[in-house]
Design an enzyme around this catalytic site. Structure first.
Site, PDB file in Angstrom:
ATOM      1  N   GLU A 253       0.879  -1.173   0.000  1.00  0.00           N
ATOM      2  CA  GLU A 253       0.000   0.000   0.000  1.00  0.00           C
ATOM      3  C   GLU A 253       0.912   1.217   0.000  1.00  0.00           C
ATOM      4  O   GLU A 253       1.536   1.543   1.007  1.00  0.00           O
ATOM      5  CB  GLU A 253      -0.933  -0.032   1.205  1.00  0.00           C
ATOM      6  N   CYS A 287      -1.943   9.178   2.513  1.00  0.00           N
ATOM      7  CA  CYS A 287      -1.702   8.697   1.147  1.00  0.00           C
ATOM      8  C   CYS A 287      -2.880   8.971   0.228  1.00  0.00           C
ATOM      9  O   CYS A 287      -2.711   9.136  -0.978  1.00  0.00           O
ATOM     10  CB  CYS A 287      -1.370   7.207   1.161  1.00  0.00           C
TER      11      CYS A 287
END
Length: 485
Positions: A253, A287
């Site tokens: 991720e 993010c």
């Protein structure tokens, strides 16, 4: 439970002990620079001890009835609920997270533990037919064995638990390496919670160390079968290469450069609220943050005025103050890097609609408009409180701009016509796009992950089961097979 010397240790095979490295990781409060703790780094030998302990403990854990396994997560949830105030203070002190951010992270973490309880019962097998008479095919879904987890500094409590809890619930052992800037919230605090919850010793190990000490030992070690990494695309690429060389699976991720698209028929006040949260939550160190706000040119001026006005109301300062919206970045190096990106964009011709100042780790919000095509800041991940407002003339151009980045994690589309929003969302090269919402979202039963440089694999719901289990085919011949010789 608070920041103290008892959590500034390694947690290996159920024991709290000092690392045996020759240097210390110094844990600082990013707001005031005060030293929180010094943790002597774990060595390659201690990484080996951690993996061997997980390997031994996992064999017995995999045989434990999943209904019994889930009780550990129920108790862990109670521990967090009972100590929520102390954990909040720890998040604020070690991360510089605001009260709002700490509450958001804890809510996600508690949902993840609730999902882990269900995941313990989700490793379902199948029985499939065979073209051979008398034969039965059984597919068993089994734990992979041991999972190595490497977590980041921005949401370390949640993003560590996001891999640790499901991996344990599905019958695996775990070795967790938290980020050097958040060794307690992202690592040893979690170990203490599971220790209090009664997790058997050795199943979860936390090693606080650095690549300068151990190199790639955490990835190359023969015990872990899956490496779950959350962090930058640069480091993620290295993790993928090393893991592939040792035939290990990875869940990556990575970074993002999300676009929040405001179409001409959008509710502008609502879109402004969504954009401000999506860009400035946790100082932009997310993010999924909306680095780029794409606005139809017909409403760009009105949107920009409302957007900047809303941002001016955000309070920048001490994260201990419950009224603070924007606290410090994780370190001054991060702040200096972003400040350099902003200065370069302005020198190249970008217009500062709002220009914040930077001092140490503290960055006031900045909004840039008229960013020239080709400026590096357009395609980069900006891990700080900087927003780019970019006009477009039609949907095709909005989609082209949104996709003009090596990342593809999240996105959002605002419009009065829901199905129009869905049609635009389908054209965006990202793993997740939200219609009439923010770009920041994570729900435990939904597959979370990105495209392009934003990662490989998914976590959440069935995707988590796939990530941390393996399938074994066992056939049973109830009659007799005919062999050609």
């Amino acid at each position: 439970m608070s920041l103290s010397s008892e959590l500034a240790l390694q947690y290996i095979d159920g024991e709290w002990k000092s690392g045996s490295g020759s240097w210390d990781i110094i844990d600082f409060n990013p707001y005031n620079g005060e030293k929180i703790a010094a943790i002597t780094v774990a060595t390659v030998a201690e990484v080996d001890q951690a993996y061997r302990a997980a390997e031994r403990a996992q064999r017995e854990w995999a045989r434990v009835n999943p209904y019994q396994r889930r009780m550990v997560f129920e108790r862990a949830l109670r521990v967090i609920e009972e100590r929520e105030r102390e954990i909040t203070e720890t998040i604020i002190e070690e991360l510089g997270g605001t009260h709002l951010k700490a509450g958001f992270e804890l809510a996600l973490s508690k949902d993840m533990l609730r999902e882990a309880m269900q995941l313990a019962l989700r490793a379902e097998g199948r029985i499939l037919p065979s073209p051979v008479d008398g034969k039965e095919n059984r597919l068993y879904r089994l734990p992979v064995g041991v999972v190595g987890v490497i977590s980041p500094f921005n949401f370390p409590f949640f993003l560590s638990l996001k891999s640790v809890a499901p991996a344990l619930a599905l019958g695996n052992g775990v070795v967790l390496k938290p980020h050097q800037n958040t060794p307690i919230v992202g690592g040893t605090l979690i170990a203490r919670i599971f220790e209090e919850a009664g997790l058997p010793a050795g199943l979860l190990n936390v090693v606080v160390t650095d690549i300068a000490e151990i190199g790639d030992a955490l990835i190359e070690h023969p015990v872990p079968k899956v490496i779950s990494f959350t962090g930058s695309d640069k480091v993620g690429r290295h993790v993928a290469q090393v893991a592939a060389g040792h035939f290990k699976r990875t869940v990556l991720e990575l970074g993002g450069n999300s676009a929040l698209i405001v179409l001409d028929d959008a509710d502008l006040d609502y879109a402004v609220d969504a954009a401000v949260f999506s860009r400035f939550a946790h100082q932009g160190q997310v993010c999924m943050a909306a680095n780029r706000v794409l606005v139809d040119r017909t409403v760009e001026k009105e949107f920009s005025e409302r957007f900047v006005a809303k941002i001016r109301t955000l309070k920048v300062g001490d994260p201990q103050d419950p009224a603070t919206h924007i606290g410090p970045l994780i370190n001054s190096t991060q702040a200096d890097s972003i400040e350099a990106q902003v200065s370069a964009a302005i020198e190249a011709g970008a217009t500062p609609l709002l220009r914040g100042s930077t001092e140490g780790t503290m960055m006031e919000p900045t909004v840039l408009g008229a960013v020239p095509a080709g400026a590096p800041i357009l395609t980069s991940e900006i891990f700080g409180p900087v927003a780019l407002v970019i006009p477009f003339d039609d949907e095709d151009e909005a989609v082209r701009i949104a996709n003009d980045t090596p990342f593809g994690l999240s996105g959002a589309v605002h419009t009065a016509d829901t199905e129009r929003g869905v049609r635009v969302a389908q054209r965006i090269d990202a793993g997740m796009v939200h219609v009439n919402d923010g770009t920041i979202a994570d729900e435990p039963i939904v597959a979370f992950g990105g495209e392009k440089n934003s990662g490989v694999g998914r976590l959440g719901g069935d995707a988590t089961v796939e990530a941390f289990t393996t399938v074994k085919w066992i056939s049973v011949q109830h009659g007799r097979s005919a062999f050609p010789f």
